[in-house]
Motif scaffolding. Structure first.
Motif, PDB file in Angstrom:
ATOM      1  N   THR A   1       5.461   5.894   0.088  1.00  0.00           N
ATOM      2  CA  THR A   1       5.044   5.067  -1.036  1.00  0.00           C
ATOM      3  C   THR A   1       3.516   5.020  -1.081  1.00  0.00           C
ATOM      4  O   THR A   1       2.855   5.323  -0.077  1.00  0.00           O
TER       5      THR A   1
ATOM      6  N   ARG B   1       1.592   2.500  -0.908  1.00  0.00           N
ATOM      7  CA  ARG B   1       1.115   1.581   0.116  1.00  0.00           C
ATOM      8  C   ARG B   1       1.193   2.211   1.499  1.00  0.00           C
ATOM      9  O   ARG B   1       0.301   2.027   2.334  1.00  0.00           O
ATOM     10  N   GLU B   2       2.262   2.978   1.765  1.00  0.00           N
ATOM     11  CA  GLU B   2       2.381   3.656   3.054  1.00  0.00           C
ATOM     12  C   GLU B   2       1.273   4.686   3.226  1.00  0.00           C
ATOM     13  O   GLU B   2       0.745   4.866   4.325  1.00  0.00           O
TER      14      GLU B   2
ATOM     15  N   HIS C   1       5.423  -1.211   7.137  1.00  0.00           N
ATOM     16  CA  HIS C   1       4.983   0.031   6.508  1.00  0.00           C
ATOM     17  C   HIS C   1       4.891   1.155   7.535  1.00  0.00           C
ATOM     18  O   HIS C   1       5.301   2.297   7.265  1.00  0.00           O
TER      19      HIS C   1
END
Length: 220
Positions: free
Chosen positions: A152, A154-155, A185
């Motif tokens: 993602t 954010r990851e 995460h």
């Protein structure tokens, strides 16, 4: 901590040596070309080597090629590439050996000698210290685009900060989230990159190396 410096500019070479010495770092040798770098590391067996990419005689990628040689011949010596350029030509060999102790910082983005020394200490101890811009360029050059797409946004942000050598607390502060969120995460990153728990390998480092191990060449 004992280090060797390879920098073709006499002013930068001597200036960096003096600044590191003031912070308690023993500069075993400060040289100007790749051949002298290889000899100095073989002689002094330093904890780390600070290497510019473009060294005499050709001023192209001699420093980077020397770094690859050092990774092979002296795996216990940390390698900190310190350059104006982002060069991915040898990233597969520099980052893809399956062990840590490597860093890549851009000269114009280092404004604090304390931060530089901290990065050097991390590399000497087997950690990583990668500038976010370097990570971004290497990610773009990577042939493992499908693996990157599994993360993602954010990851990816978390992974980029991990590549800088940041702790979970530091990552949380940079992203304005809780440490618990960062842990989740990171767990997701490990899962998507197929990095199971291990007692012998540093998964934080491997998570970064997994992307960089097959990076190709881009224009610097």
């Amino acid at each position: 901590m004992r280090v060797v410096i390879a920098e073709d500019s006499a002013i930068l070479r001597e200036g960096l040596a003096q600044l590191l010495a003031l912070r308690g770092v023993v500069v075993a040798a400060a040289v100007q070309d790749a051949a002298a770098l290889l000899d100095a590391v073989a002689t002094h067996r330093p904890d780390a080597a600070v290497i510019d990419i473009r060294l005499p005689p050709g001023h192209t990628d001699e420093g980077l090629r020397a770094a690859v040689t050092l990774r092979r011949d002296h795996p216990d010596t940390g390698i900190l590439i310190f350059s104006q350029y982002v060069e991915t030509a040898y990233a597969d060999r520099l980052f893809g050996e399956g062990f840590a102790g490597v860093g890549y910082l851009l000269k114009e983005r280092v404004v604090d000698i304390a931060e530089f020394t901290d990065a050097l200490e991390r590399v000497a101890a087997g950690g990583t210290a990668l500038d976010p811009e370097v990570v971004g360029r290497l990610f773009k050059a990577s042939r493992r685009a499908q693996a990157l797409e599994r993360l993602t946004p954010r990851e990816r942000d978390v992974l980029a900060l991990m590549a800088e050598g940041r702790s979970n607390r530091s990552v949380a502060a940079a992203l304005t989230v809780t440490e618990r969120a960062v842990e989740k995460h990171i767990a997701g990153i490990f899962t998507k990159l197929d990095l199971p728990p291990s007692d012998t390998e540093h998964r934080r480092v491997l998570a970064v190396l997994r992307y960089l191990e097959t990076a190709g060449r881009t224009d610097a």
